[in-house]
Motif scaffolding. Structure first.
Motif, mmCIF file in Angstrom:
data_model
loop_
_atom_site.group_PDB
_atom_site.id
_atom_site.type_symbol
_atom_site.label_atom_id
_atom_site.label_comp_id
_atom_site.label_asym_id
_atom_site.label_seq_id
_atom_site.Cartn_x
_atom_site.Cartn_y
_atom_site.Cartn_z
ATOM 1 N N GLY A 57 0.774 -1.264 -0.048
ATOM 2 C CA GLY A 57 0.000 -0.128 0.099
ATOM 3 C C GLY A 57 0.817 1.421 0.092
ATOM 4 N N PHE A 58 2.068 1.170 0.543
ATOM 5 C CA PHE A 58 2.888 2.397 0.234
ATOM 6 C C PHE A 58 3.786 2.518 -0.910
ATOM 7 C CE2 PHE A 58 2.030 1.277 4.937
ATOM 8 C CZ PHE A 58 1.856 2.628 5.449
ATOM 9 N N VAL A 59 3.746 1.569 -1.894
ATOM 10 C CA VAL A 59 4.412 1.575 -2.996
ATOM 11 C C VAL A 59 3.621 1.058 -4.037
ATOM 12 C CG1 VAL A 59 6.426 0.684 -4.242
ATOM 13 C CG2 VAL A 59 6.622 0.895 -1.746
ATOM 14 N N THR A 60 3.513 2.303 -5.230
ATOM 15 C CA THR A 60 2.962 2.132 -6.266
ATOM 16 C C THR A 60 3.718 2.247 -7.699
ATOM 17 O OG1 THR A 60 0.705 3.033 -5.389
ATOM 18 C CG2 THR A 60 0.716 3.070 -7.850
ATOM 19 N N VAL A 61 3.675 1.310 -8.367
ATOM 20 C CA VAL A 61 4.300 1.430 -9.585
ATOM 21 C C VAL A 61 3.587 1.898 -10.905
ATOM 22 C CG1 VAL A 61 6.048 0.018 -11.328
ATOM 23 C CG2 VAL A 61 6.308 -0.199 -8.902
ATOM 24 N N ILE A 62 3.990 3.037 -11.658
ATOM 25 C CA ILE A 62 3.099 3.474 -12.914
ATOM 26 C C ILE A 62 3.990 3.089 -13.908
ATOM 27 C CG2 ILE A 62 1.886 5.116 -13.886
ATOM 28 C CD1 ILE A 62 0.840 4.831 -11.081
ATOM 29 N N HIS A 63 3.363 2.110 -14.757
ATOM 30 C CA HIS A 63 4.086 1.627 -16.001
ATOM 31 C C HIS A 63 3.103 1.815 -17.049
ATOM 32 C CE1 HIS A 63 5.360 -1.643 -18.900
ATOM 33 N NE2 HIS A 63 6.540 -0.882 -18.652
ATOM 34 N N GLN A 64 3.470 2.681 -18.107
ATOM 35 C CA GLN A 64 2.881 2.990 -19.094
ATOM 36 C C GLN A 64 1.604 3.727 -18.820
ATOM 37 O OE1 GLN A 64 2.450 -0.766 -21.622
ATOM 38 N NE2 GLN A 64 4.549 -0.459 -22.322
ATOM 39 N N GLY A 65 1.825 4.669 -17.832
ATOM 40 C CA GLY A 65 0.655 5.376 -17.415
ATOM 41 C C GLY A 65 -0.372 4.827 -16.419
ATOM 42 N N PRO A 67 -1.235 1.836 -12.974
ATOM 43 C CA PRO A 67 -0.478 1.129 -11.903
ATOM 44 C C PRO A 67 -0.384 -0.298 -12.148
ATOM 45 C CG PRO A 67 -2.299 2.709 -11.020
ATOM 46 C CD PRO A 67 -2.413 2.428 -12.657
ATOM 47 N N VAL A 68 0.763 -0.732 -11.789
ATOM 48 C CA VAL A 68 1.056 -2.234 -11.782
ATOM 49 C C VAL A 68 0.394 -2.993 -10.310
ATOM 50 C CG1 VAL A 68 2.885 -4.005 -11.689
ATOM 51 C CG2 VAL A 68 3.259 -1.977 -13.103
ATOM 52 N N ALA A 69 -0.432 -4.064 -10.885
ATOM 53 C CA ALA A 69 -0.932 -4.799 -9.932
ATOM 54 C C ALA A 69 -0.095 -4.980 -8.751
ATOM 55 C CB ALA A 69 -1.464 -6.385 -10.426
ATOM 56 N N ALA A 70 -0.593 -4.880 -7.584
ATOM 57 C CA ALA A 70 0.391 -5.110 -6.256
ATOM 58 C C ALA A 70 1.039 -6.472 -6.333
ATOM 59 C CB ALA A 70 -0.457 -4.698 -5.108
ATOM 60 N N GLU A 71 0.235 -7.458 -6.511
ATOM 61 C CA GLU A 71 0.689 -8.770 -6.320
ATOM 62 C C GLU A 71 1.930 -9.078 -7.264
ATOM 63 O OE1 GLU A 71 -2.889 -9.249 -8.782
ATOM 64 O OE2 GLU A 71 -2.382 -7.879 -6.902
ATOM 65 N N LEU A 72 2.204 -8.313 -8.076
ATOM 66 C CA LEU A 72 3.398 -8.295 -9.139
ATOM 67 C C LEU A 72 4.759 -7.807 -8.598
ATOM 68 C CD1 LEU A 72 1.993 -7.856 -12.528
ATOM 69 C CD2 LEU A 72 2.170 -10.210 -11.473
ATOM 70 N N LEU A 73 4.432 -7.221 -7.285
ATOM 71 C CA LEU A 73 5.686 -6.383 -6.771
ATOM 72 C C LEU A 73 6.180 -6.947 -5.352
ATOM 73 C CD1 LEU A 73 4.258 -3.013 -7.259
ATOM 74 C CD2 LEU A 73 5.541 -4.368 -8.956
ATOM 75 N N CYS A 74 5.469 -8.011 -4.841
ATOM 76 C CA CYS A 74 5.442 -8.479 -3.529
ATOM 77 C C CYS A 74 6.444 -9.742 -3.327
ATOM 78 C CB CYS A 74 4.372 -8.769 -2.784
ATOM 79 S SG CYS A 74 3.149 -7.333 -2.430
ATOM 80 N N ARG A 75 7.176 -9.728 -2.315
ATOM 81 C CA ARG A 75 8.248 -10.864 -2.345
ATOM 82 C C ARG A 75 7.432 -12.190 -1.750
ATOM 83 N NH1 ARG A 75 12.540 -9.217 1.913
ATOM 84 N NH2 ARG A 75 12.433 -7.383 0.506
ATOM 85 N N GLN A 92 13.604 -5.827 -5.677
ATOM 86 C CA GLN A 92 14.234 -6.590 -7.327
ATOM 87 C C GLN A 92 13.002 -6.556 -8.181
ATOM 88 O OE1 GLN A 92 17.376 -6.922 -7.534
ATOM 89 N NE2 GLN A 92 17.679 -6.038 -5.410
ATOM 90 N N ALA A 93 11.724 -6.848 -7.490
ATOM 91 C CA ALA A 93 10.686 -6.627 -8.465
ATOM 92 C C ALA A 93 10.309 -5.434 -9.166
ATOM 93 C CB ALA A 93 9.331 -7.068 -7.871
ATOM 94 N N LEU A 94 11.007 -4.419 -8.776
ATOM 95 C CA LEU A 94 10.698 -3.063 -9.080
ATOM 96 C C LEU A 94 11.612 -2.955 -10.285
ATOM 97 C CD1 LEU A 94 10.248 -0.997 -6.073
ATOM 98 C CD2 LEU A 94 8.524 -2.313 -7.202
ATOM 99 N N THR A 95 12.871 -3.608 -10.274
ATOM 100 C CA THR A 95 13.664 -3.113 -11.246
ATOM 101 C C THR A 95 13.424 -3.227 -12.822
ATOM 102 O OG1 THR A 95 15.542 -4.018 -9.830
ATOM 103 C CG2 THR A 95 16.110 -3.896 -12.139
ATOM 104 N N PRO A 96 12.794 -4.224 -13.200
ATOM 105 C CA PRO A 96 12.506 -4.235 -14.555
ATOM 106 C C PRO A 96 11.509 -3.269 -15.145
ATOM 107 C CG PRO A 96 12.175 -6.265 -13.917
ATOM 108 C CD PRO A 96 12.354 -5.507 -12.421
ATOM 109 N N TYR A 97 10.701 -2.652 -14.132
ATOM 110 C CA TYR A 97 9.812 -1.519 -14.559
ATOM 111 C C TYR A 97 10.400 -0.437 -14.603
ATOM 112 C CZ TYR A 97 5.947 -5.208 -13.436
ATOM 113 O OH TYR A 97 5.218 -6.027 -13.551
ATOM 114 N N ARG A 98 11.204 -0.220 -13.685
ATOM 115 C CA ARG A 98 12.044 1.156 -13.674
ATOM 116 C C ARG A 98 13.177 1.179 -14.895
ATOM 117 N NH1 ARG A 98 14.305 2.309 -7.824
ATOM 118 N NH2 ARG A 98 14.036 4.669 -8.481
ATOM 119 N N GLU A 99 13.506 0.010 -15.334
ATOM 120 C CA GLU A 99 14.348 0.047 -16.506
ATOM 121 C C GLU A 99 13.515 0.627 -17.916
ATOM 122 O OE1 GLU A 99 16.048 -3.711 -16.504
ATOM 123 O OE2 GLU A 99 17.778 -3.182 -15.304
#
Length: 290
Positions: A57-65, A67-75, A92-99
Motif C-alpha cells: 500500500g505504500f509503494v505504487t509502480v506506474i508503468h505506461q501510465g 498502476p502495476v498490480a500490487a501482487e506482481l511487486l511482492c516478495r 528487485q521486482a521493481l527493477t524491470p519496470y524502472r528500467e
C-alpha cells in the motif's frame, strides 16, 4: 503562497485563497532554491525502497501510465514475529519496470520521514484538515501517470530534475471529491490549457478536479506532493449531530408506545439538540469552521 525554512513551512495567504483556491493552478518559481532537498532526496528514496520493509500500500509502480498490480511487486511471504506477511514489496521486482521508465510512488511519506512529517503537520494545522505526503520518482525522458484528476488539492514541491506539466480545467462545475480519469473521447479545450515547467526548488499548486499529466526532461524527476484531505461539510455536520444525539438520548431509551406520549418525548430531545446546534452555529460564525 510561499515556502519558509527553519522549520519547513508552507504558508497560504488570504490573497492566495481569494484568488486561486479551487480556481486555478499557481506556479511559484524558486520558492526554495536548494532547500527542498533538505526535506528528502533520491538517496533517502532509494534507501526506503532497498530496506525492503514497505508494504504494497505504500509503494505504487506506474508503468505506461497505469498502476502495476500490487501482487506482481511482492516478495514471498515473510514470517515477522510469528505473523506471516505476504504484502512486503520486493525491491528487485521493481527493477524491470524502472528500467522501462516506470514512475515509483512512495505514499504517506509523512509516516516515515521526520522532516516531511513536520511540514505536513504544519500545513494540516493551518488548513484544519489531514495532509498526506507522496513522493514521485520518474526516470528521465518519460511520462508519468496518464491524464487524470484528483479529489484533493495538491501542493507539489520539486526536489530534483524538471517536469513539464499540462493542466486542463475540471470536467464539471461541481469539483470531485474522488479522483478519476477523463472519458475516452475527452477532447480538451486547448485555449484553456495551462503548461508549466517545474524546476528544482519550484512549488506548484494543483487544485482538485484539474486534469493533469507530466513528462520529465533529460534528467530524472523527484517531487513530493502534499495532498490536503478536505473535510466534507456534510460529514462535519453529521458528526456533530451524532455527538449531540449521543449526549441527549440514551441508547437504551425506546419510543413510548402510548400514541400521545411518543411525539412529545421526541420533541423534548429535538429541542435540546437544536439548541446545542444553534450554539455551535454561533461559535462557527465567530471563529470560522472547525
Amino acid at each position: 503562497m510561499r515556502y519558509r525554512g527553519n522549520p519547513p513551512t508552507l504558508e497560504l495567504s488570504d490573497a492566495f485563497y481569494a484568488r486561486y483556491w479551487e480556481r486555478g493552478p499557481v506556479h511559484v518559481r524558486n520558492a526554495a532554491p536548494g532547500r527542498f532537498k533538505e526535506l528528502f532526496d533520491t538517496a533517502a528514496f532509494e534507501e526506503l525502497l532497498d530496506f525492503g520493509a514497505l508494504r504494497s500500500g505504500f509503494v505504487t509502480v506506474i508503468h505506461q501510465g497505469r498502476p502495476v498490480a500490487a501482487e506482481l511487486l511482492c516478495r514471498e511471504p515473510q514470517d515477522v514475529g510469528g505473523v506471516e506477511h505476504d504484502d512486503l514489496v520486493d525491491p528487485q521486482a521493481l527493477t524491470p519496470y524502472r528500467e522501462q521508465g516506470a514512475t515509483i510512488i512512495l505514499a504517506c511519506l509523512q509516516l516515515y520521514s521526520r522532516q516531511v512529517a513536520g511540514l505536513a503537520q504544519r500545513l494540516s494545522d493551518a488548513m484544519r484538515c489531514d495532509v498526506e505526503a507522496h513522493a514521485f520518482h520518474t526516470p528521465a525522458s518519460t511520462h508519468g501517470l496518464a491524464p487524470h484528476f484528483d479529489g484533493e488539492p495538491g501542493f507539489l514541491l520539486q526536489l530534483e530534475g524538471s517536469k513539464h506539466w499540462t493542466l486542463h480545467p475540471p470536467l464539471t462545475d461541481g469539483l470531485p471529491i474522488q479522483g478519476g480519469h477523463p472519458p475516452i473521447d475527452w477532447q480538451p479545450d486547448e485555449t484553456l490549457t495551462q503548461r508549466f515547467t517545474v524546476e528544482p526548488g519550484d512549488l506548484l499548486y494543483l487544485p482538485r478536479g484539474w486534469v493533469h499529466y507530466a513528462d520529465t526532461t533529460e534528467q530524472h524527476s523527484l517531487h513530493i506532493t502534499f495532498q490536503a484531505l478536505l473535510n466534507l461539510e456534510r460529514d462535519v455536520i453529521l458528526d456533530r449531530v451524532e455527538r449531540e444525539v449521543d449526549e441527549a438520548v440514551r441508547k437504551e431509551d425506546v419510543l413510548p408506545v402510548v400514541p400521545e406520549d411518543g411525539p412529545s418525548a421526541l420533541a423534548a430531545h429535538v429541542r435540546v439538540i437544536s439548541a446545542k446546534l444553534a450554539a455551535w452555529a454561533d461559535e462557527l460564525e465567530g471563529s470560522g469552521p472547525e
